[in-house]
Design a protein around this motif. Structure first.
Motif, short mmCIF file in Angstrom:
data_model
loop_
_atom_site.label_atom_id
_atom_site.label_comp_id
_atom_site.label_asym_id
_atom_site.label_seq_id
_atom_site.Cartn_x
_atom_site.Cartn_y
_atom_site.Cartn_z
N ARG A 9 0.84 -1.20 0.00
CA ARG A 9 0.00 0.00 0.00
C ARG A 9 0.88 1.26 0.00
O ARG A 9 2.01 1.24 0.47
N TYR A 70 -11.42 5.56 -9.15
CA TYR A 70 -12.09 5.02 -7.96
C TYR A 70 -11.13 4.29 -7.04
O TYR A 70 -11.53 3.46 -6.24
N GLY A 72 -8.37 3.57 -4.03
CA GLY A 72 -7.98 3.97 -2.69
C GLY A 72 -9.09 4.32 -1.73
O GLY A 72 -10.26 4.39 -2.08
N GLN A 73 -8.66 4.51 -0.50
CA GLN A 73 -9.54 4.90 0.60
C GLN A 73 -9.14 6.29 1.05
O GLN A 73 -7.99 6.52 1.39
N GLU A 74 -10.08 7.21 1.07
CA GLU A 74 -9.79 8.58 1.46
C GLU A 74 -9.69 8.69 2.98
O GLU A 74 -10.52 8.16 3.70
N ILE A 75 -8.63 9.36 3.44
CA ILE A 75 -8.45 9.61 4.88
C ILE A 75 -8.03 11.06 5.07
O ILE A 75 -7.59 11.71 4.12
N GLU A 81 -6.60 16.02 2.96
CA GLU A 81 -7.05 14.77 2.36
C GLU A 81 -5.87 13.97 1.81
O GLU A 81 -5.01 14.52 1.14
N PHE A 83 -4.92 9.66 0.39
CA PHE A 83 -5.48 8.38 -0.02
C PHE A 83 -4.50 7.28 0.32
O PHE A 83 -3.29 7.45 0.16
N MET A 85 -3.82 3.52 -0.98
CA MET A 85 -4.21 2.63 -2.07
C MET A 85 -3.14 1.58 -2.28
O MET A 85 -2.02 1.72 -1.81
N LYS A 86 -3.52 0.53 -3.00
CA LYS A 86 -2.55 -0.50 -3.36
C LYS A 86 -1.73 -0.01 -4.55
O LYS A 86 -2.20 0.79 -5.35
N ASP A 89 -3.21 -0.03 -8.04
CA ASP A 89 -4.12 1.04 -8.48
C ASP A 89 -3.39 2.17 -9.19
O ASP A 89 -4.02 3.04 -9.78
#
Length: 113
Positions: A9, A70, A72-75, A81, A83, A85-86, A89
């Protein structure tokens, strides 16, 4: 707070695009698409393959990347902000930016006083 993503990640920060005008009309923020370009902030140590060996990532901290819409995960970290992601991606690494950054770093470290 320091964050290190796990395995394959990566932690990225989306790069903001400048305000775009089309035909003299300013497009409001709600109608704009978010850019799919980001800078890598932190990377994991890599994926473990079937033999138990760790495979290092192709991206490095400081790389400028293009990623899937689309992905990743937003944090939020420190109010900004980011992200997670792997690496799968990531669509591409923008090399011209990376080479300029490396040249700048080498120039700073090789200077004699």
């Amino acid at each position: 707070m320091k964050i290190r993503p796990l395995y394959d990640r990566i932690l990225v920060k989306r790069l903001e695009e400048g305000e775009k005008k089309r035909g003299g009309i300013i497009i409001p923020d709600t109608a704009k698409e978010k850019p799919m370009e980001a800078e890598v902030v932190a990377v994991g140590k890599g994926k473990v393959n079937d033999d138990g060996k760790r495979v290092p990532l192709d991206v490095n901290v400081g790389d400028r990347i293009l990623f899937d819409k689309y992905a990743g995960q937003e944090i939020k970290l420190h109010g900004e902000e980011h992200f997670i992601m792997k690496e799968d991606d990531v669509l591409a690494v923008i090399e011209s930016h990376t080479k300029k950054k490396l040249a700048a770093i080498k120039g700073k470290t090789n200077k004699k006083k």
